[in-house]
Design a protein around this motif. Structure first.
Motif, mmCIF file in Angstrom:
data_model
loop_
_atom_site.group_PDB
_atom_site.id
_atom_site.type_symbol
_atom_site.label_atom_id
_atom_site.label_comp_id
_atom_site.label_asym_id
_atom_site.label_seq_id
_atom_site.Cartn_x
_atom_site.Cartn_y
_atom_site.Cartn_z
ATOM 1 N N THR A 297 77.818 -55.924 11.407
ATOM 2 C CA THR A 297 79.237 -56.438 11.254
ATOM 3 C C THR A 297 79.961 -56.151 12.053
ATOM 4 O O THR A 297 80.694 -56.932 13.213
ATOM 5 C CB THR A 297 79.691 -56.325 10.070
ATOM 6 N N ALA A 298 80.388 -54.131 12.762
ATOM 7 C CA ALA A 298 80.692 -53.958 12.987
ATOM 8 C C ALA A 298 80.590 -54.134 15.082
ATOM 9 O O ALA A 298 81.482 -54.126 15.807
ATOM 10 C CB ALA A 298 80.948 -52.031 12.868
ATOM 11 N N HIS A 299 79.611 -54.381 14.652
ATOM 12 C CA HIS A 299 79.103 -54.144 16.465
ATOM 13 C C HIS A 299 78.976 -56.423 16.863
ATOM 14 O O HIS A 299 78.380 -56.359 18.038
ATOM 15 C CB HIS A 299 77.995 -53.825 16.901
ATOM 16 N N GLY A 300 79.431 -57.043 15.830
ATOM 17 C CA GLY A 300 79.666 -57.613 16.387
ATOM 18 C C GLY A 300 78.046 -59.471 15.623
ATOM 19 O O GLY A 300 78.109 -60.206 16.243
ATOM 20 N N PHE A 301 78.008 -58.993 14.896
ATOM 21 C CA PHE A 301 76.375 -59.668 14.414
ATOM 22 C C PHE A 301 76.774 -59.842 13.169
ATOM 23 O O PHE A 301 76.108 -58.947 12.367
ATOM 24 C CB PHE A 301 75.454 -59.273 14.983
ATOM 25 N N PRO A 302 77.668 -60.686 12.400
ATOM 26 C CA PRO A 302 77.660 -60.571 10.415
ATOM 27 C C PRO A 302 77.186 -62.167 10.104
ATOM 28 O O PRO A 302 77.287 -61.326 8.787
ATOM 29 C CB PRO A 302 79.238 -61.398 10.729
ATOM 30 N N HIS A 303 75.825 -62.201 11.063
ATOM 31 C CA HIS A 303 75.584 -63.461 9.985
ATOM 32 C C HIS A 303 74.373 -63.021 9.223
ATOM 33 O O HIS A 303 74.111 -62.923 7.740
ATOM 34 C CB HIS A 303 74.758 -64.435 11.178
ATOM 35 N N ALA A 304 73.472 -62.092 10.222
ATOM 36 C CA ALA A 304 72.805 -61.445 9.502
ATOM 37 C C ALA A 304 72.725 -60.706 7.719
ATOM 38 O O ALA A 304 72.389 -61.137 6.731
ATOM 39 C CB ALA A 304 71.421 -60.861 10.300
ATOM 40 N N PRO A 305 74.242 -59.718 8.320
ATOM 41 C CA PRO A 305 74.021 -59.158 7.242
ATOM 42 C C PRO A 305 74.093 -59.837 6.256
ATOM 43 O O PRO A 305 74.002 -58.986 4.836
ATOM 44 C CB PRO A 305 75.203 -58.083 7.384
ATOM 45 N N ALA A 306 75.662 -61.024 5.842
ATOM 46 C CA ALA A 306 76.015 -61.619 5.110
ATOM 47 C C ALA A 306 74.364 -62.253 4.161
ATOM 48 O O ALA A 306 74.294 -62.166 2.864
ATOM 49 C CB ALA A 306 77.257 -62.468 5.973
ATOM 50 N N ALA A 307 74.190 -62.522 5.018
ATOM 51 C CA ALA A 307 72.646 -63.191 4.552
ATOM 52 C C ALA A 307 71.890 -61.912 3.905
ATOM 53 O O ALA A 307 71.520 -62.660 2.543
ATOM 54 C CB ALA A 307 71.605 -64.181 5.344
ATOM 55 N N ALA A 308 71.909 -61.592 4.478
ATOM 56 C CA ALA A 308 70.801 -60.233 3.461
ATOM 57 C C ALA A 308 71.677 -59.669 2.113
ATOM 58 O O ALA A 308 71.203 -59.847 1.069
ATOM 59 C CB ALA A 308 70.840 -59.042 4.581
ATOM 60 N N LEU A 309 73.148 -59.393 2.646
ATOM 61 C CA LEU A 309 73.192 -59.116 1.217
ATOM 62 C C LEU A 309 73.653 -60.237 0.028
ATOM 63 O O LEU A 309 73.681 -59.723 -0.920
ATOM 64 C CB LEU A 309 75.344 -58.860 1.674
ATOM 65 N N ALA A 310 73.688 -60.896 0.577
ATOM 66 C CA ALA A 310 73.852 -61.995 -0.732
ATOM 67 C C ALA A 310 71.867 -62.414 -1.333
ATOM 68 O O ALA A 310 72.172 -62.495 -2.502
ATOM 69 C CB ALA A 310 73.788 -64.195 0.402
ATOM 70 N N THR A 311 71.170 -62.408 -0.245
ATOM 71 C CA THR A 311 70.276 -62.005 -0.769
ATOM 72 C C THR A 311 69.856 -61.265 -1.698
ATOM 73 O O THR A 311 69.213 -61.332 -3.168
ATOM 74 C CB THR A 311 69.346 -62.105 0.328
ATOM 75 N N ALA A 312 69.794 -59.818 -1.384
ATOM 76 C CA ALA A 312 69.752 -59.398 -2.308
ATOM 77 C C ALA A 312 70.837 -59.258 -3.516
ATOM 78 O O ALA A 312 70.405 -58.900 -5.293
ATOM 79 C CB ALA A 312 70.348 -57.302 -1.801
ATOM 80 N N GLY A 313 72.308 -59.399 -3.183
ATOM 81 C CA GLY A 313 72.975 -59.487 -4.997
ATOM 82 C C GLY A 313 72.362 -61.210 -5.938
ATOM 83 O O GLY A 313 72.359 -60.479 -6.703
ATOM 84 N N ALA A 314 71.796 -62.251 -4.704
ATOM 85 C CA ALA A 314 71.684 -63.090 -5.219
ATOM 86 C C ALA A 314 70.019 -62.810 -6.613
ATOM 87 O O ALA A 314 70.125 -62.907 -7.457
ATOM 88 C CB ALA A 314 71.307 -64.669 -5.092
ATOM 89 N N THR A 315 69.224 -62.029 -5.747
ATOM 90 C CA THR A 315 68.300 -61.123 -6.888
ATOM 91 C C THR A 315 68.427 -60.817 -7.870
ATOM 92 O O THR A 315 67.333 -60.578 -8.806
ATOM 93 C CB THR A 315 66.926 -60.271 -5.733
ATOM 94 N N GLU A 316 68.965 -59.818 -7.899
ATOM 95 C CA GLU A 316 69.661 -59.167 -8.977
ATOM 96 C C GLU A 316 70.237 -59.920 -9.924
ATOM 97 O O GLU A 316 69.937 -60.060 -11.060
ATOM 98 C CB GLU A 316 70.608 -57.812 -8.344
ATOM 99 N N GLY A 317 71.307 -60.733 -9.541
ATOM 100 C CA GLY A 317 71.223 -61.684 -10.242
ATOM 101 C C GLY A 317 70.858 -62.234 -11.491
ATOM 102 O O GLY A 317 70.726 -63.110 -12.471
ATOM 103 N N LEU A 318 69.584 -63.300 -10.210
ATOM 104 C CA LEU A 318 68.818 -64.403 -11.078
ATOM 105 C C LEU A 318 67.908 -62.746 -12.042
ATOM 106 O O LEU A 318 66.925 -63.624 -13.330
ATOM 107 C CB LEU A 318 67.384 -64.255 -10.094
ATOM 108 N N ALA A 319 66.893 -61.222 -11.546
ATOM 109 C CA ALA A 319 66.816 -60.824 -13.053
ATOM 110 C C ALA A 319 67.328 -60.768 -13.844
ATOM 111 O O ALA A 319 67.094 -60.971 -15.157
ATOM 112 C CB ALA A 319 66.624 -59.666 -12.335
ATOM 113 N N LEU A 320 68.457 -60.178 -14.456
ATOM 114 C CA LEU A 320 69.555 -60.076 -14.968
ATOM 115 C C LEU A 320 69.678 -61.788 -16.144
ATOM 116 O O LEU A 320 69.612 -61.837 -17.129
ATOM 117 C CB LEU A 320 71.520 -59.901 -14.896
ATOM 118 N N ALA A 321 70.178 -63.089 -14.838
ATOM 119 C CA ALA A 321 69.585 -64.673 -15.632
ATOM 120 C C ALA A 321 69.013 -64.542 -16.770
ATOM 121 O O ALA A 321 67.941 -65.429 -17.680
ATOM 122 C CB ALA A 321 70.460 -64.799 -14.739
#
Length: 383
Positions: A297-321
């Motif tokens: 993100t700091a070097h101007g590539f924010p899209h892949a990090p946003a997708a990776a954070l969302a994927t990891a967070g959604a996976t953890e949330g899905l496991a709890l759910a």
């Protein structure tokens, strides 16, 4: 330049494939153009004017989507060869000798951002001590105030220095980052209680991993600064884009490994001091994910990090759910994957798998993007 005539013969006789898309389409020479390189120089006039060597022009062209395939349409073997011609042909003031001088030394980074990175960990440590010395409502007040101050300190540390991005971070990335940290603090305990039929009451939070992650903000900033500084030096000495990429890749991997080693050491230290499980796999994977996401993100590539954070967070949330949804009539099978995983490796296997997989994907992506010269060159807007 001796090879200009062989690389760019008979400008008016150019023939090639049709226009592409984006910047490549904008820079594709048209059949019948008298001097397509001159037109490209006109479009990137500011870049050519301030460049002290061809690599700066090549980095700028690369940042705007000009590839070796595009350069081939200008009768050049790669982007750097095209940049050499643009640099050689660009008209300059005969009395201006600045272009013949070596690049000015980079200013010494101010130590304030690096020192500011210590603040989140120190505040989190003070909060942990405060909650252990209090009880009841005072403990809740200390925890709430500490969480607020740690969040503000993290925001201040990330808005300055080598981890500060050129563009505002999206609200989605902020949300998933907070969720991942909250899961590191409370998720494993809640998942374990859910799998055993609870929770029947409060469950123990994972204090040691959260404390280690906040303390790791300092080595994250220092490793990012080291990588940025060394890559900037290589940018000034490399003579081609491929040369820079080859030299920048071990710098990135070295900085990443250095941070990971520091994080694992902090996890061990915090686990020993607090007499708690350090959660090496889950917290280590989360720390790696957060570092890579912030670097990109700091070097101007924010899209892949946003997708990776969302994927990891959604996976953890899905496991709890899935664990709690399995209590509904006829839904018992929903918890089988998580139950099988935790029976084998424990509740920490969920964040380790979610964050570790996405961090690995981001690392592969970073070795391709953060080793480009354009990721370290000063941004500019073409005319």
């Amino acid at each position: 330049m001796s090879d200009l005539r062989t690389d760019h013969e008979a400008p008016g006789s150019w023939t090639g494939p049709g226009p592409g898309t984006g910047e490549e389409a904008a820079t594709t020479p048209r059949p019948g153009t008298a001097d397509p390189v001159k037109a490209l120089m006109r479009r990137h006039h500011d870049l050519c004017a301030r460049a002290v060597d061809p690599l700066e022009i090549a980095a700028g062209l690369e940042a705007h989507g000009v590839t070796d395939r595009t350069a081939a349409r200008f009768r050049h073997r790669d982007v750097f060869s095209l940049a050499e011609e643009m640099h050689a042909r660009f008209p300059r003031d005969p009395d201006d000798t600045a272009s013949d001088l070596p690049p000015a030394p980079r200013p010494t980074p101010h130590p304030a951002p690096a020192l500011l990175a210590l603040l989140p960990g120190l505040l989190c440590a003070a909060t942990v001590v405060g909650t252990r010395l209090t009880d009841g409502r005072p403990r809740l007040a200390v925890a709430a105030a500490g969480a607020l101050f740690v969040a503000l300190a993290l925001r201040a540390a990330l808005r300055r220095g080598p981890l500060a991005g050129p563009y505002p971070t999206s609200s989605g990335a902020h949300f998933w980052t907070v969720w991942l940290l909250a899961y590191a603090f409370l998720g494993d305990g809640l998942l374990g209680e859910g799998l055993t039929g609870g929770p029947d009451g409060p469950w123990s939070p994972a204090t040691a991993p959260l404390l280690a992650l906040t303390l790791a903000c300092a080595p994250a900033v220092w490793c990012a600064r080291l990588f940025t500084a060394l890559a900037g030096r290589r940018l000034g000495t490399s003579r081609a884009l491929d040369d820079f990429a080859a030299s920048a890749r071990p710098l990135l991997l070295g900085a990443f490994t250095l941070f990971l080693g520091a994080l694992l050491a902090l996890l061990a230290l915090c686990g020993a001091l607090l007499d708690a499980h350090p959660a090496y796999a889950g917290a280590g994977a989360l720390g790696a994910l957060l570092l890579l996401a912030r670097l990109l993100t700091a070097h101007g590539f924010p899209h892949a990090p946003a997708a990776a954070l969302a994927t990891a967070g959604a996976t953890e949330g899905l496991a709890l759910a899935s664990v709690f949804a399995s209590r509904l009539p006829g839904c018992t099978l929903l918890s089988v994957p998580v139950q099988t995983l935790t029976d084998t490796w424990g509740p920490g296997a969920v964040p380790a798998l979610a964050c570790g997989t996405t961090a690995t994907a981001l690392l592969v992506h970073a070795t391709r993007t953060l080793t480009r010269a354009s990721a370290h060159a000063a941004p500019y807007e073409p005319r």
